[in-house]
Design a protein around this motif. Sequence first.
Motif, mmCIF file in Angstrom:
data_model
loop_
_atom_site.group_PDB
_atom_site.id
_atom_site.type_symbol
_atom_site.label_atom_id
_atom_site.label_comp_id
_atom_site.label_asym_id
_atom_site.label_seq_id
_atom_site.Cartn_x
_atom_site.Cartn_y
_atom_site.Cartn_z
ATOM 1 N N UNK A 18 31.697 77.187 -7.471
ATOM 2 C CA UNK A 18 30.562 76.360 -7.048
ATOM 3 C C UNK A 18 29.851 75.775 -8.268
ATOM 4 N N UNK A 19 29.738 76.548 -9.330
ATOM 5 C CA UNK A 19 29.143 76.042 -10.571
ATOM 6 C C UNK A 19 29.912 74.816 -11.062
ATOM 7 N N UNK A 20 31.242 74.892 -11.039
ATOM 8 C CA UNK A 20 32.069 73.770 -11.498
ATOM 9 C C UNK A 20 31.926 72.572 -10.564
ATOM 10 N N UNK A 21 32.047 72.791 -9.256
ATOM 11 C CA UNK A 21 31.961 71.681 -8.299
ATOM 12 C C UNK A 21 30.630 70.959 -8.402
ATOM 13 N N UNK A 22 29.565 71.737 -8.336
ATOM 14 C CA UNK A 22 28.227 71.141 -8.341
ATOM 15 C C UNK A 22 27.911 70.465 -9.672
ATOM 16 N N UNK A 23 28.357 71.064 -10.772
ATOM 17 C CA UNK A 23 28.140 70.452 -12.088
ATOM 18 C C UNK A 23 28.891 69.126 -12.196
ATOM 19 N N UNK A 31 22.938 73.560 -8.727
ATOM 20 C CA UNK A 31 23.490 74.442 -9.767
ATOM 21 C C UNK A 31 22.473 75.525 -10.115
ATOM 22 N N UNK A 32 21.200 75.149 -10.217
ATOM 23 C CA UNK A 32 20.160 76.124 -10.561
ATOM 24 C C UNK A 32 20.055 77.225 -9.507
ATOM 25 N N UNK A 33 20.397 76.909 -8.262
ATOM 26 C CA UNK A 33 20.386 77.895 -7.201
ATOM 27 C C UNK A 33 21.445 78.975 -7.346
ATOM 28 N N UNK A 56 15.440 79.016 -15.017
ATOM 29 C CA UNK A 56 16.069 77.868 -14.370
ATOM 30 C C UNK A 56 15.256 76.590 -14.513
ATOM 31 N N UNK A 57 13.954 76.699 -14.682
ATOM 32 C CA UNK A 57 13.152 75.483 -14.868
ATOM 33 C C UNK A 57 13.540 74.784 -16.174
ATOM 34 N N UNK A 58 13.635 75.535 -17.245
ATOM 35 C CA UNK A 58 14.047 74.983 -18.540
ATOM 36 C C UNK A 58 15.509 74.547 -18.497
ATOM 37 N N UNK A 59 16.344 75.372 -17.874
ATOM 38 C CA UNK A 59 17.764 75.038 -17.774
ATOM 39 C C UNK A 59 17.973 73.730 -17.029
ATOM 40 N N UNK A 129 24.242 84.252 -11.051
ATOM 41 C CA UNK A 129 24.506 84.397 -12.490
ATOM 42 C C UNK A 129 23.191 84.771 -13.176
ATOM 43 N N UNK A 130 23.206 85.873 -13.886
ATOM 44 C CA UNK A 130 22.022 86.341 -14.621
ATOM 45 C C UNK A 130 22.081 85.877 -16.072
ATOM 46 N N UNK A 131 23.294 85.851 -16.604
ATOM 47 C CA UNK A 131 23.492 85.428 -18.001
ATOM 48 C C UNK A 131 24.855 84.761 -18.119
ATOM 49 N N UNK A 132 24.886 83.622 -18.799
ATOM 50 C CA UNK A 132 26.153 82.914 -19.029
ATOM 51 C C UNK A 132 26.207 82.502 -20.486
#
Length: 146
Positions: A18-23, A31-33, A56-59, A129-132
Amino acid sequence: MTLEILKIKEELRDLIDAYAYLSDEKKIPEVMGLFTPDATYKVYMGDFLAANVSGTETMEKEFNGHASLVKTYFTMNGQHTVKIDGDTATGVSFSQIKMIRASEGKSILTDYSVKYDDKYVCLNGKWLIKERIGYFIIVEERPFNG
């Protein structure tokens, strides 16, 4: 291996996909979700720490800034190995990412070979995801004539 472990592994694989698709679709709020609100995201280009953001706000601001410079993303996920420990897990995944950007009136294709080290947490029945940490191992840039 229990059915519960298999289910969690599938959920974690769905999370990184989902990270890949949405990105790729530049759906940054979605993605932030996929992250915990206090998540951290780091990117290494070789030994250089190119990004280090928390929350997630900064990200979201960082991701939107990057996405605004890119015409097209295309991501292929490869191996994904996880270790599950109750409501937490760690994972390693590999991706090929292609980006097309404009530079001096020309389209430039950049190929990235990336290894991700992730930490996941299950909150309210949903894995996030907590840390990537992204290690951009191979980076190749060339003109794109497509």
